[in-house]
Design a protein around this motif. Structure first.
Motif, short mmCIF file in Angstrom:
data_model
loop_
_atom_site.label_atom_id
_atom_site.label_comp_id
_atom_site.label_asym_id
_atom_site.label_seq_id
_atom_site.Cartn_x
_atom_site.Cartn_y
_atom_site.Cartn_z
N SER A 46 10.74 82.41 72.42
CA SER A 46 11.08 81.15 73.09
C SER A 46 10.58 81.19 74.53
N HIS A 47 10.58 80.02 75.16
CA HIS A 47 10.12 79.91 76.55
C HIS A 47 11.16 79.12 77.33
N VAL A 48 11.57 79.66 78.46
CA VAL A 48 12.60 79.06 79.30
C VAL A 48 12.01 78.81 80.68
N GLU A 49 12.37 77.66 81.26
CA GLU A 49 11.92 77.33 82.61
C GLU A 49 13.15 77.22 83.52
N LYS A 50 13.15 78.00 84.60
CA LYS A 50 14.29 78.02 85.52
C LYS A 50 13.85 77.49 86.88
N THR A 51 14.52 76.43 87.34
CA THR A 51 14.26 75.87 88.65
C THR A 51 15.50 76.03 89.52
N VAL A 52 15.32 76.53 90.72
CA VAL A 52 16.43 76.72 91.65
C VAL A 52 16.14 75.93 92.92
N ARG A 53 17.07 75.07 93.30
CA ARG A 53 16.97 74.29 94.53
C ARG A 53 17.99 74.82 95.53
N PHE A 82 18.15 69.74 102.09
CA PHE A 82 17.29 70.45 101.16
C PHE A 82 16.46 71.48 101.92
N VAL A 83 16.41 72.72 101.38
CA VAL A 83 15.68 73.80 102.03
C VAL A 83 14.39 74.13 101.29
N GLN A 84 14.52 74.45 100.01
CA GLN A 84 13.35 74.84 99.23
C GLN A 84 13.66 74.75 97.74
N GLU A 85 12.60 74.81 96.95
CA GLU A 85 12.72 74.80 95.49
C GLU A 85 11.68 75.73 94.91
N HIS A 86 12.06 76.49 93.90
CA HIS A 86 11.07 77.32 93.20
C HIS A 86 11.37 77.32 91.71
N THR A 87 10.31 77.39 90.92
CA THR A 87 10.42 77.35 89.46
C THR A 87 9.82 78.61 88.87
N GLU A 88 10.52 79.17 87.90
CA GLU A 88 10.08 80.40 87.25
C GLU A 88 9.99 80.15 85.75
N SER A 89 8.89 80.55 85.16
CA SER A 89 8.72 80.46 83.71
C SER A 89 9.05 81.81 83.09
N LYS A 170 29.87 79.68 101.26
CA LYS A 170 30.03 79.11 102.60
C LYS A 170 29.21 77.83 102.71
N GLY A 171 28.24 77.80 103.61
CA GLY A 171 27.47 76.57 103.79
C GLY A 171 26.22 76.49 102.95
N HIS A 172 26.06 77.44 102.02
CA HIS A 172 24.86 77.48 101.20
C HIS A 172 25.16 76.99 99.79
N LEU A 173 24.26 76.18 99.26
CA LEU A 173 24.40 75.67 97.89
C LEU A 173 23.13 75.97 97.12
N SER A 174 23.30 76.57 95.96
CA SER A 174 22.18 76.85 95.07
C SER A 174 22.42 76.10 93.76
N VAL A 175 21.47 75.24 93.41
CA VAL A 175 21.57 74.46 92.18
C VAL A 175 20.52 74.98 91.21
N LYS A 176 20.98 75.44 90.05
CA LYS A 176 20.08 76.05 89.08
C LYS A 176 19.95 75.13 87.85
N PHE A 177 18.72 74.89 87.44
CA PHE A 177 18.42 74.10 86.26
C PHE A 177 17.69 75.00 85.25
N ILE A 178 18.28 75.19 84.10
CA ILE A 178 17.68 76.00 83.05
C ILE A 178 17.24 75.07 81.92
N LYS A 179 15.95 74.97 81.72
CA LYS A 179 15.40 74.15 80.65
C LYS A 179 15.01 75.07 79.50
N LYS A 180 15.70 74.92 78.37
CA LYS A 180 15.44 75.81 77.25
C LYS A 180 15.20 75.02 75.98
#
Length: 220
Positions: A46-53, A82-89, A170-180
Motif C-alpha cells: 500500500s501507499h500512504v501520504e502524510k501531510t503535516v501543517r 501558519f508556519v510551514q507544511e511538508h508532505t511525505e510519501s 503550548k503555543g504550537h499546533l501540528s495538524v496531521k493528515f494521513i491519506k491512505k
C-alpha cells in the motif's frame, strides 16, 4: 521458506524475531529480513501520504482580542499563524509468515523499505484446504490466503480516506493528515466440481462478506 521461527513466549508485538538462530530487528531492510527468514507467505502493498501543517499561536503583537484557546478545523486560521507544511510519501509492505499449525504467524510491517513493526498472531494453518478451517468475517487477506490458498480470480478497486489529528504543545499546533488507500477486493475460489464457487469480499484488508455462487467449480 528459509527457516522456522522460534519465540520464547506469545506476545502480540515485539521488536525482534528469531529465524534459524538469527535475529531480525526493527530498522532492518526487506533484503535483510528475507535473507534471514525467507520469503513471506503473503505480501500486501500500500501507499500512504502524510501531510503535516505547522502553526504557531498568535502572539500579543497581533493585538487580536477574544481568541479561542482550542483550535478546530473552523478556526485554525483565526487563532494560529501558519508556519510551514511538508508532505511525505510512505510505501508500506505487510509481510505475513505462516509456519504451519504448530507455530505462531508473524506479520512484519515495512515503511520505505525498513521494518517498523513485528506482530505475533495465532497459530498458523495447514496448506491443505481440505483440512483448513473455514474463513470468518474479519479475517485478513493474509489469513484467508493461509486457509484457502490462492484464489482462482480477483477484482480490485481502490478508494482513499484522509484521517486528521491535532497535536497541541503550548503555543504550537501540528495538524496531521494521513491519506491512505481503502481497497475493495473480491476473491473467487474454485474448490472443484463437488462444491459451489465462493466469492469473498474484502474492504481495507478485512473480510466483510462470503457469498456462495451458483456455479460449481471447474478445478480438478
Amino acid at each position: 521458506m528459509a527457516g522456522a521461527v522460534s519465540i520464547a513466549s506469545y506476545a502480540q508485538r515485539t521488536t525482534t524475531l528469531r529465524c534459524e538462530g538469527k535475529l531480525v530487528t526493527l530498522g532492518d531492510s526487506k533484503r535483510t529480513v528475507e535473507a534471514v527468514c525467507g520469503l513471506p507467505s503473503f505480501v500486501d502493498v500500500s501507499h500512504v501520504e502524510k501531510t503535516v501543517r505547522e502553526y504557531e499561536k498568535f502572539t500579543a503583537d497581533h493585538h487580536v482580542k477574544d481568541r479561542t484557546q482550542h483550535a478546530s478545523p473552523d478556526n485554525i486560521e483565526k487563532d494560529y499563524d501558519f508556519v510551514q507544511e511538508h508532505t511525505e510519501s510512505i510505501d508500506r509492505e505487510k509481510w505475513t509468515y505462516n509456519f504451519g499449525p504448530s507455530r505462531f504467524t508473524q506479520t512484519l510491517m515495512f515503511e520505505n523499505n525498513r521494518l517498523c513493526s513485528i506482530e505475533t498472531g495465532g497459530y498458523g494453518y495447514s496448506k491443505d484446504v481440505t483440512t483448513s478451517p473455514h474463513v470468518q468475517i474479519g479475517d485478513s487477506k493474509a489469513i484467508v490466503m493461509m486457509k484457502y490458498g490462492k484464489p482462482a480470480d480477483t477484482y480490485k478497486r481502490s478508494e482513499s480516506e484522509t484521517l486528521e489529528s491535532y497535536d497541541r504543545v503550548k503555543g504550537h499546533l501540528s495538524v496531521k493528515f494521513i491519506k491512505k488507500p481503502v481497497d475493495h477486493e473480491e476473491w473467487v475460489y474454485d474448490f472443484g466440481p463437488d462444491r459451489f464457487q465462493e466469492k469473498l469480499v474484502f474492504v481495507a484488508d478485512h473480510l466483510v462478506n462470503v457469498e456462495k455462487l451458483k456455479d460449481r467449480g471447474l478445478k480438478k
